[in-house]
Every structure is written in structure tokens, then in C-alpha cells.
Design a protein around this motif. Structure first.
Motif, short mmCIF file in Angstrom:
data_model
loop_
_atom_site.label_atom_id
_atom_site.label_comp_id
_atom_site.label_asym_id
_atom_site.label_seq_id
_atom_site.Cartn_x
_atom_site.Cartn_y
_atom_site.Cartn_z
N VAL A 113 -3.41 8.21 -8.89
CA VAL A 113 -3.93 7.67 -8.01
C VAL A 113 -5.26 8.44 -7.65
O VAL A 113 -5.51 9.57 -8.15
N VAL A 128 -2.82 6.71 0.30
CA VAL A 128 -3.11 6.66 -1.45
C VAL A 128 -3.72 5.24 -1.37
O VAL A 128 -3.55 4.18 -0.99
N THR A 139 0.39 14.86 -7.02
CA THR A 139 -1.02 14.54 -7.11
C THR A 139 -1.92 15.81 -7.33
O THR A 139 -3.30 15.71 -7.64
N LYS A 199 -5.58 3.74 -4.72
CA LYS A 199 -5.88 3.37 -6.35
C LYS A 199 -6.63 2.16 -6.77
O LYS A 199 -6.52 1.11 -6.38
N THR A 248 3.59 5.15 -8.81
CA THR A 248 2.90 6.46 -8.52
C THR A 248 3.71 7.52 -7.84
O THR A 248 3.19 8.61 -8.05
#
Ligand code: ADP
Ligand code: MG
Length: 242
Positions: free
Chosen positions: A53, A7, A66, A9, A46
Motif C-alpha cells: 500500500v 490505508v 507496512t 492504494k 494487503t
């Protein structure tokens, strides 16, 4: 239960998370620590999609959050979150705070919601305060109500973001006691905290973050037992808080 895969971001041009990967098994208690600004709150947010993200994948209890097709309100109702500030509704009684989301989000009837809410209030030791308003409770009591409120939604995991850091010192213990009990009852928990006593007592793993990266992710025994084997940044951090 929680899978965080590669991940990353950004806030505008600022990269707040870089290639974070970890997973948390059912019943596991993971403590996330690290200096201020290292991305701990962002990472934990998240997990219930409070923060989107740009790269990577997050899977909670088999649901890929996601994925744009995921029903986020439904997912969020199953991920309990407790923040630094209690965020109870000040104009609602404790009982109303406990039942509102159960009724609005889960569609429970008022009686069922009340029964569930009061059971959770009993679990945090505050049954006697059910008709009070948040302003009539101490900070520690409000935080325990916030935990009971999250538990009323039957979460599959509980996320905590520095739940004791806004409390007066004498109230930290009562909130940690509730968290310890929850951990010992087998709840899956991801806790951002600098309470290393809690980490030592009930966590299974400790994650250390710095500069938006997961620098360390290891068993508690390894983290505390062999500080000399930790990354230099982790050692420096540990030397300040232990
Ligand atoms: P921590 O919880 O470890 O203190 P945060 O996740 O809150 O760290 O923040 C990580 C970094 O991201 C910090 O540098 C912070 O200033 C920045 N940040 C947090 N939220 C925002 C936002 N909404 N917009 C821009 N930058 C942010
Ligand atoms: Mg934070």
C-alpha cells in the motif's frame, strides 16, 4: 489482531483503496462483502502484504507489515490465506501439499510436519484422502485441503477470499461447514464472501465495501437487523443478494 489504519492504494493512476480503516480483534470473525471491483480482494491481500500500500499502516499481531524492515515471509507464514481457486500443487500428494511449506518455511522436520498436516486433514474430515493427488478430489475437497494446509502453519489469523464462489453449488456447504467450525473454535477470520447465511451464523461484524471505500462496518445484528439504517449503496446490494 489486525489493525488497518487509513490505508490507500493505487494501481498506477487508479485509486483502488481510499482511506480504509478497520480492526479485527482476536477471535473475531468479520465478513467483507460488496460489489465486484469494490476492492475486497485487494484489501484482504494487503493484510498479508501480497499487495503493498502507498498510504496508511497495517499491523498484524503486533507486527507492522507496512514497515519496510518487517520480515514478510515470516509474517505470511502466520497469516493463513485461502483463495477462490484452490491453488494446491497438482503434482504433489495431499500429504505433500500439507507438509511442504511447514518444512520449507517453518523449518519443521518431515515427521513433525506430517503429524501436524494429518491432524489438520482430519479436522476438515479428509483423512482417508491423504495419499491422493488434488486432481482426484472434488472441488470442495480440494478447498478443504487448502484450508487444512493453511491451518498446518499455525496461523494467528485466517483470510478467505471468496472460498466457495468457484465451487459447484452442492460443494459449497461442506466448505462452509469447515469455516463455521473454525469460527466456533475461536479462529480470528476475515472472510470475503457473499454467503450471507455464513455471515448471519458466525460472523461478529460485516464490512461493506464500494468503490474502494469501507462504506459500512458494523455488528452483524445491526447489519442484518436494521437494513433501513444502512447506506443507500448497502441497501441496494443487500436487496440483490438477500
Ligand atoms: P473485488 O475483489 O471487490 O472484486 P478487486 O480488489 O479485485 O475487487 O479489484 C478492485 C479494482 O482494482 C477493480 O477495478 C480491478 O479492476 C482493479 N485491479 C485489481 N487488481 C489490479 C491490478 N493488478 N492492476 C490494476 N488494477 C487492478
Ligand atoms: Mg475479489
Amino acid at each position: 489482531m489486525i489493525d488497518i489504519r487509513n490505508v490507500s492504494k493505487w494501481y498506477g493512476a487508479f485509486q483502488v483503496l481510499t482511506d480504509c480503516t478497520t480492526s479485527i480483534a482476536k477471535g473475531e470473525v468479520v465478513v467483507v462483502c460488496g460489489p465486484s471491483g469494490s476492492g475486497k480482494s485487494t484489501l484482504i491481500k494487503t493484510v498479508n502484504a501480497l499487495e503493498p500500500v502507498q498510504q496508511g499502516e497495517i499491523i498484524v499481531d503486533g507486527v507492522t507489515i507496512t514497515d519496510p524492515k518487517t520480515n514478510l515471509p515470516k509474517l505470511r507464514s502466520r497469516v493463513g490465506m485461502v483463495f477462490q481457486h484452490f491453488e494446491l500443487f497438482p503434482h504433489l500428494s495431499v500429504t505433500e501439499n500439507l507438509t511442504l511449506a511447514q518444512i520449507k518455511v517453518l523449518g519443521r522436520g518431515a515427521d513433525e510436519a506430517k503429524e501436524r498436516g494429518l491432524k489438520m486433514l482430519d479436522r476438515v474430515g479428509l483423512s482417508a484422502h491423504k495419499d491422493k493427488f488434488p486432481g482426484q478430489l472434488s472441488g470442495g475437497q480440494q478447498q478443504r485441503v487448502a484450508i487444512a494446509r493453511a491451518l498446518s502453519m499455525d496461523p494467528v489469523v485466517m483470510l478467505f477470499d471468496e472460498p466457495t464462489s468457484a465451487l459447484d453449488p452442492e460443494m459449497v456447504g461442506e466448505v462452509l461447514d469447515v469455516m463455521v467450525q473454525l469460527a466456533q473454535d475461536g479462529m480470528t477470520m476475515m472472510c470475503v464472501t457473499h454467503e450471507m447465511g455464513f455471515a448471519r451464523k458466525v460472523s461478529h461484524r460485516v464490512i461493506f465495501m464500494d468503490g474502494g471505500r469501507i462504506v459500512e462496518d458494523c455488528a452483524k445484528e445491526e447489519f442484518f437487523g436494521h437494513p433501513d439504517r444502512r447506506a443507500p449503496r448497502t441497501q441496494e446490494f443487500l436487496s440483490k443478494i438477500l
